[in-house]
Design a protein around this motif. Sequence first.
Motif, PDB file in Angstrom:
ATOM      1  N   SER A 138      47.217  46.748  33.153  1.00  0.00           N
ATOM      2  CA  SER A 138      48.232  45.759  32.789  1.00  0.00           C
ATOM      3  C   SER A 138      47.592  44.419  32.428  1.00  0.00           C
ATOM      4  CB  SER A 138      49.209  45.571  33.954  1.00  0.00           C
ATOM      5  OG  SER A 138      48.512  45.128  35.096  1.00  0.00           O
ATOM      6  N   VAL A 139      46.294  44.424  32.193  1.00  0.00           N
ATOM      7  CA  VAL A 139      45.553  43.208  31.855  1.00  0.00           C
ATOM      8  C   VAL A 139      45.674  42.956  30.359  1.00  0.00           C
ATOM      9  CG1 VAL A 139      43.280  42.130  31.866  1.00  0.00           C
ATOM     10  CG2 VAL A 139      43.946  43.617  33.740  1.00  0.00           C
ATOM     11  N   THR A 140      45.969  41.708  29.998  1.00  0.00           N
ATOM     12  CA  THR A 140      46.069  41.350  28.586  1.00  0.00           C
ATOM     13  C   THR A 140      44.707  40.917  28.061  1.00  0.00           C
ATOM     14  OG1 THR A 140      46.647  39.069  29.153  1.00  0.00           O
ATOM     15  CG2 THR A 140      48.459  40.610  28.818  1.00  0.00           C
ATOM     16  N   PRO A 141      44.417  41.159  26.776  1.00  0.00           N
ATOM     17  CA  PRO A 141      43.146  40.722  26.206  1.00  0.00           C
ATOM     18  C   PRO A 141      42.984  39.206  26.326  1.00  0.00           C
ATOM     19  CG  PRO A 141      44.210  42.270  24.754  1.00  0.00           C
ATOM     20  CD  PRO A 141      45.198  41.945  25.837  1.00  0.00           C
ATOM     21  N   GLY A 142      41.796  38.781  26.725  1.00  0.00           N
ATOM     22  CA  GLY A 142      41.498  37.367  26.896  1.00  0.00           C
ATOM     23  C   GLY A 142      41.698  36.859  28.308  1.00  0.00           C
ATOM     24  N   GLU A 143      42.289  37.665  29.180  1.00  0.00           N
ATOM     25  CA  GLU A 143      42.521  37.250  30.570  1.00  0.00           C
ATOM     26  C   GLU A 143      41.201  37.214  31.340  1.00  0.00           C
ATOM     27  OE1 GLU A 143      45.107  38.641  34.470  1.00  0.00           O
ATOM     28  OE2 GLU A 143      45.581  39.465  32.508  1.00  0.00           O
ATOM     29  N   LYS A 144      41.018  36.175  32.143  1.00  0.00           N
ATOM     30  CA  LYS A 144      39.803  36.013  32.931  1.00  0.00           C
ATOM     31  C   LYS A 144      39.878  36.900  34.176  1.00  0.00           C
ATOM     32  CE  LYS A 144      37.968  31.919  33.094  1.00  0.00           C
ATOM     33  NZ  LYS A 144      37.645  30.530  33.446  1.00  0.00           N
ATOM     34  N   LEU A 145      38.783  37.618  34.445  1.00  0.00           N
ATOM     35  CA  LEU A 145      38.727  38.521  35.590  1.00  0.00           C
ATOM     36  C   LEU A 145      37.581  38.131  36.520  1.00  0.00           C
ATOM     37  CD1 LEU A 145      39.338  41.840  33.658  1.00  0.00           C
ATOM     38  CD2 LEU A 145      40.972  40.605  35.068  1.00  0.00           C
ATOM     39  N   PHE A 146      37.681  38.553  37.770  1.00  0.00           N
ATOM     40  CA  PHE A 146      36.714  38.190  38.805  1.00  0.00           C
ATOM     41  C   PHE A 146      36.195  39.444  39.493  1.00  0.00           C
ATOM     42  CE2 PHE A 146      39.773  34.874  38.186  1.00  0.00           C
ATOM     43  CZ  PHE A 146      38.999  33.728  38.097  1.00  0.00           C
ATOM     44  N   ALA A 147      35.004  39.346  40.125  1.00  0.00           N
ATOM     45  CA  ALA A 147      34.406  40.495  40.815  1.00  0.00           C
ATOM     46  C   ALA A 147      34.063  40.132  42.246  1.00  0.00           C
ATOM     47  CB  ALA A 147      33.143  40.943  40.093  1.00  0.00           C
ATOM     48  N   ARG A 148      34.236  41.118  43.123  1.00  0.00           N
ATOM     49  CA  ARG A 148      33.846  40.987  44.522  1.00  0.00           C
ATOM     50  C   ARG A 148      32.832  42.079  44.784  1.00  0.00           C
ATOM     51  NH1 ARG A 148      35.863  43.343  49.319  1.00  0.00           N
ATOM     52  NH2 ARG A 148      37.416  44.367  48.039  1.00  0.00           N
ATOM     53  N   GLU A 149      31.613  41.682  45.137  1.00  0.00           N
ATOM     54  CA  GLU A 149      30.530  42.629  45.371  1.00  0.00           C
ATOM     55  C   GLU A 149      30.778  43.412  46.655  1.00  0.00           C
ATOM     56  OE1 GLU A 149      27.680  43.065  43.528  1.00  0.00           O
ATOM     57  OE2 GLU A 149      28.280  41.596  42.034  1.00  0.00           O
ATOM     58  N   PRO A 150      30.470  44.717  46.662  1.00  0.00           N
ATOM     59  CA  PRO A 150      30.561  45.472  47.915  1.00  0.00           C
ATOM     60  C   PRO A 150      29.479  45.017  48.878  1.00  0.00           C
ATOM     61  CG  PRO A 150      29.686  46.844  46.168  1.00  0.00           C
ATOM     62  CD  PRO A 150      30.082  45.541  45.546  1.00  0.00           C
ATOM     63  N   ARG A 151      29.771  45.041  50.178  1.00  0.00           N
ATOM     64  CA  ARG A 151      28.805  44.585  51.170  1.00  0.00           C
ATOM     65  C   ARG A 151      27.633  45.547  51.315  1.00  0.00           C
ATOM     66  NH1 ARG A 151      33.741  42.740  53.513  1.00  0.00           N
ATOM     67  NH2 ARG A 151      34.084  44.777  54.410  1.00  0.00           N
ATOM     68  N   THR A 152      27.888  46.837  51.199  1.00  0.00           N
ATOM     69  CA  THR A 152      26.833  47.842  51.322  1.00  0.00           C
ATOM     70  C   THR A 152      26.987  48.880  50.226  1.00  0.00           C
ATOM     71  OG1 THR A 152      28.146  49.262  52.752  1.00  0.00           O
ATOM     72  CG2 THR A 152      26.793  47.578  53.838  1.00  0.00           C
TER      73      THR A 152
END
Length: 92
Positions: free
Chosen positions: A64-78
Motif C-alpha cells: 500500500s506504499v505510494t511511489p516517492g514515499e520515504k521508508l525506514f529500516a530497523r536492523e535485526p539484533r541478531t
Amino acid sequence: MKVVGRAMSTYGSRMLIIQCDAAQLPGLYSEVTDRRTQPVGKIMDLFGNVKSPYALVLCHGPCSVTPGEKLFAREPRTQAEARRGPFRSKAR
C-alpha cells in the motif's frame, strides 16, 4: 531507525523496489516501516550500482506504499532473529 530511501515501484502485489541512499545502506532482512512506523515488509535483496543501490522488499500483505514515499529500516539484533523473527518466550 534509519532512512532506507524512497519507494520506486511495485512488482506484483507483494514486492516493492526502493531506491536506497548509498551512505545509509540497510542490511539484509531488515524490517521496513513507513513514516507512521507501520511495518511494511523485509528487505530480501540489494542490487544495482554501488553509488545508487536498490532494495527489494517483500511486503507482509498487498503493498500500500505510494511511489516517492520515504521508508525506514530497523536492523535485526541478531542473525537468528533475522531468519525467524523476534524471540518469544513460552513461559507465561
